[in-house]
Design a protein around this motif. Structure first.
Motif, PDB file in Angstrom:
ATOM      1  N   UNK A 274       0.846  -1.181   0.000  1.00  0.00           N
ATOM      2  CA  UNK A 274       0.000   0.000   0.000  1.00  0.00           C
ATOM      3  C   UNK A 274       0.892   1.244   0.000  1.00  0.00           C
ATOM      4  N   UNK A 275       0.630   2.134  -0.938  1.00  0.00           N
ATOM      5  CA  UNK A 275       1.235   3.466  -0.963  1.00  0.00           C
ATOM      6  C   UNK A 275       0.217   4.423  -0.367  1.00  0.00           C
ATOM      7  N   UNK A 276       0.639   5.247   0.589  1.00  0.00           N
ATOM      8  CA  UNK A 276      -0.281   6.197   1.210  1.00  0.00           C
ATOM      9  C   UNK A 276       0.360   7.573   1.214  1.00  0.00           C
ATOM     10  N   UNK A 277      -0.389   8.550   0.721  1.00  0.00           N
ATOM     11  CA  UNK A 277       0.056   9.940   0.729  1.00  0.00           C
ATOM     12  C   UNK A 277      -0.650  10.648   1.879  1.00  0.00           C
ATOM     13  N   UNK A 278       0.141  11.237   2.771  1.00  0.00           N
ATOM     14  CA  UNK A 278      -0.362  11.917   3.964  1.00  0.00           C
ATOM     15  C   UNK A 278      -0.119  13.420   3.880  1.00  0.00           C
ATOM     16  N   UNK A 279      -1.034  14.174   4.435  1.00  0.00           N
ATOM     17  CA  UNK A 279      -0.876  15.604   4.708  1.00  0.00           C
ATOM     18  C   UNK A 279      -0.601  16.475   3.482  1.00  0.00           C
ATOM     19  N   UNK A 280      -0.966  16.018   2.309  1.00  0.00           N
ATOM     20  CA  UNK A 280      -0.877  16.887   1.135  1.00  0.00           C
ATOM     21  C   UNK A 280      -1.956  17.954   1.293  1.00  0.00           C
ATOM     22  N   UNK A 281      -1.585  19.200   1.179  1.00  0.00           N
ATOM     23  CA  UNK A 281      -2.552  20.281   1.370  1.00  0.00           C
ATOM     24  C   UNK A 281      -3.442  20.480   0.153  1.00  0.00           C
ATOM     25  N   UNK A 282      -2.946  20.114  -1.002  1.00  0.00           N
ATOM     26  CA  UNK A 282      -3.748  20.224  -2.227  1.00  0.00           C
ATOM     27  C   UNK A 282      -3.712  18.884  -2.927  1.00  0.00           C
ATOM     28  N   UNK A 283      -4.759  18.597  -3.656  1.00  0.00           N
ATOM     29  CA  UNK A 283      -4.911  17.297  -4.292  1.00  0.00           C
ATOM     30  C   UNK A 283      -5.980  17.421  -5.357  1.00  0.00           C
ATOM     31  N   UNK A 284      -5.974  16.472  -6.273  1.00  0.00           N
ATOM     32  CA  UNK A 284      -6.993  16.442  -7.311  1.00  0.00           C
ATOM     33  C   UNK A 284      -7.097  15.013  -7.827  1.00  0.00           C
ATOM     34  N   UNK A 285      -8.240  14.677  -8.356  1.00  0.00           N
ATOM     35  CA  UNK A 285      -8.434  13.340  -8.918  1.00  0.00           C
ATOM     36  C   UNK A 285      -7.476  13.114 -10.081  1.00  0.00           C
ATOM     37  N   UNK A 286      -7.252  14.129 -10.896  1.00  0.00           N
ATOM     38  CA  UNK A 286      -6.342  13.953 -12.034  1.00  0.00           C
ATOM     39  C   UNK A 286      -4.914  13.684 -11.567  1.00  0.00           C
ATOM     40  N   UNK A 287      -4.483  14.343 -10.501  1.00  0.00           N
ATOM     41  CA  UNK A 287      -3.139  14.093  -9.983  1.00  0.00           C
ATOM     42  C   UNK A 287      -3.041  12.663  -9.458  1.00  0.00           C
ATOM     43  N   UNK A 288      -4.075  12.191  -8.780  1.00  0.00           N
ATOM     44  CA  UNK A 288      -4.070  10.812  -8.272  1.00  0.00           C
ATOM     45  C   UNK A 288      -4.001   9.809  -9.420  1.00  0.00           C
ATOM     46  N   UNK A 289      -4.723  10.060 -10.492  1.00  0.00           N
ATOM     47  CA  UNK A 289      -4.673   9.160 -11.641  1.00  0.00           C
ATOM     48  C   UNK A 289      -3.287   9.158 -12.279  1.00  0.00           C
ATOM     49  N   UNK A 290      -2.639  10.304 -12.279  1.00  0.00           N
ATOM     50  CA  UNK A 290      -1.280  10.385 -12.799  1.00  0.00           C
ATOM     51  C   UNK A 290      -0.338   9.544 -11.937  1.00  0.00           C
ATOM     52  N   UNK A 291      -0.529   9.598 -10.624  1.00  0.00           N
ATOM     53  CA  UNK A 291       0.269   8.784  -9.701  1.00  0.00           C
ATOM     54  C   UNK A 291       0.070   7.297 -10.005  1.00  0.00           C
ATOM     55  N   UNK A 292      -1.175   6.878 -10.223  1.00  0.00           N
ATOM     56  CA  UNK A 292      -1.467   5.476 -10.552  1.00  0.00           C
ATOM     57  C   UNK A 292      -0.702   5.056 -11.805  1.00  0.00           C
ATOM     58  N   UNK A 293      -0.807   5.850 -12.860  1.00  0.00           N
ATOM     59  CA  UNK A 293      -0.111   5.520 -14.102  1.00  0.00           C
ATOM     60  C   UNK A 293       1.399   5.531 -13.945  1.00  0.00           C
ATOM     61  N   UNK A 294       1.912   6.497 -13.191  1.00  0.00           N
ATOM     62  CA  UNK A 294       3.352   6.630 -12.983  1.00  0.00           C
ATOM     63  C   UNK A 294       3.911   5.405 -12.276  1.00  0.00           C
ATOM     64  N   UNK A 295       3.279   5.023 -11.179  1.00  0.00           N
ATOM     65  CA  UNK A 295       3.782   3.871 -10.427  1.00  0.00           C
ATOM     66  C   UNK A 295       3.598   2.566 -11.198  1.00  0.00           C
ATOM     67  N   UNK A 296       2.502   2.430 -11.937  1.00  0.00           N
ATOM     68  CA  UNK A 296       2.306   1.210 -12.724  1.00  0.00           C
ATOM     69  C   UNK A 296       3.458   1.045 -13.720  1.00  0.00           C
ATOM     70  N   UNK A 297       3.763   2.118 -14.461  1.00  0.00           N
ATOM     71  CA  UNK A 297       4.846   2.052 -15.450  1.00  0.00           C
ATOM     72  C   UNK A 297       6.194   1.831 -14.763  1.00  0.00           C
ATOM     73  N   UNK A 298       6.429   2.511 -13.653  1.00  0.00           N
ATOM     74  CA  UNK A 298       7.695   2.366 -12.930  1.00  0.00           C
ATOM     75  C   UNK A 298       7.897   0.919 -12.472  1.00  0.00           C
TER      76      UNK A 298
END
Length: 186
Positions: free
Chosen positions: A131-155
């Protein structure tokens, strides 16, 4: 929104992906839809500079509206392309060929490269899952989260993992207290 910052490299990856997928015409359409101040910032963007998250969020919204057909799923592909570029060059030292867990253990350091507020941790929950967990980010968006999903999948694929699956189980943009991603692979 707060004044959280993200690295210019995140935004440059988005702009490059749009240009590759939709050409200069698509990129110009997006840029023309943004406020003049954002256009100036993006026009002189440097990969190592910190940029207000809000500028990136407005860019993401414009991408979805102008060329993404209203679908945010586009951002998983964008994340994959970003990982391929950044992990093949500038941040290749983070890769752990043959050892996806070792790569995921570097999540805190990777997060600090791209975001200036909050932190990310990795917890192994099985031989080929965690499990990857992001804590205490003051700003966030669904598009940024989807980018994280794609980034880690490819990595993870670049580390040799097969059949990578990442599911966001909790999301700040959807009212959660953290962004939590369950990661599995073969």
């Amino acid at each position: 929104m707060s004044d959280q910052k993200i690295k210019g490299s995140i935004i440059k990856s988005r702009l490059e992906f749009v240009r590759n997928e939709f050409g200069d015409e698509g990129l110009n359409k997006i840029m023309d839809s943004l406020p003049e101040e954002d256009q100036k910032i993006l026009g002189r963007l440097v990969a190592v500079a910190w940029v207000d998250f809000a500028v990136g969020k407005r860019l993401d919204d414009a991408i979805v509206k102008e060329v993404g057909g209203g679908s945010t799923r586009f951002f998983e592909r964008l994340g994959e392309a970003s990982a391929e570029v950044n992990l093949s060059t500038l941040h290749s030292a983070f890769l752990a060929p043959g050892d996806p867990k070792a790569f995921l253990a570097k999540a805190p350091q990777i997060y600090r490269l791209y975001y200036d507020v909050g932190w990310r941790e990795y917890e192994a929950t099985g031989e080929r899952e965690g499990v990857l967990t992001t804590h205490e980010a003051e700003t966030y968006s669904k598009t940024d989260c989807l980018t994280v999903v794609g980034w880690y999948r490819k990595a993870l694929e670049m580390c040799g993992a097969k059949n990578v699956r990442i599911v966001e189980e909790e999301c700040r943009a959807a009212g959660g207290s953290v962004c939590k991603y369950r990661v599995t692979w073969a």
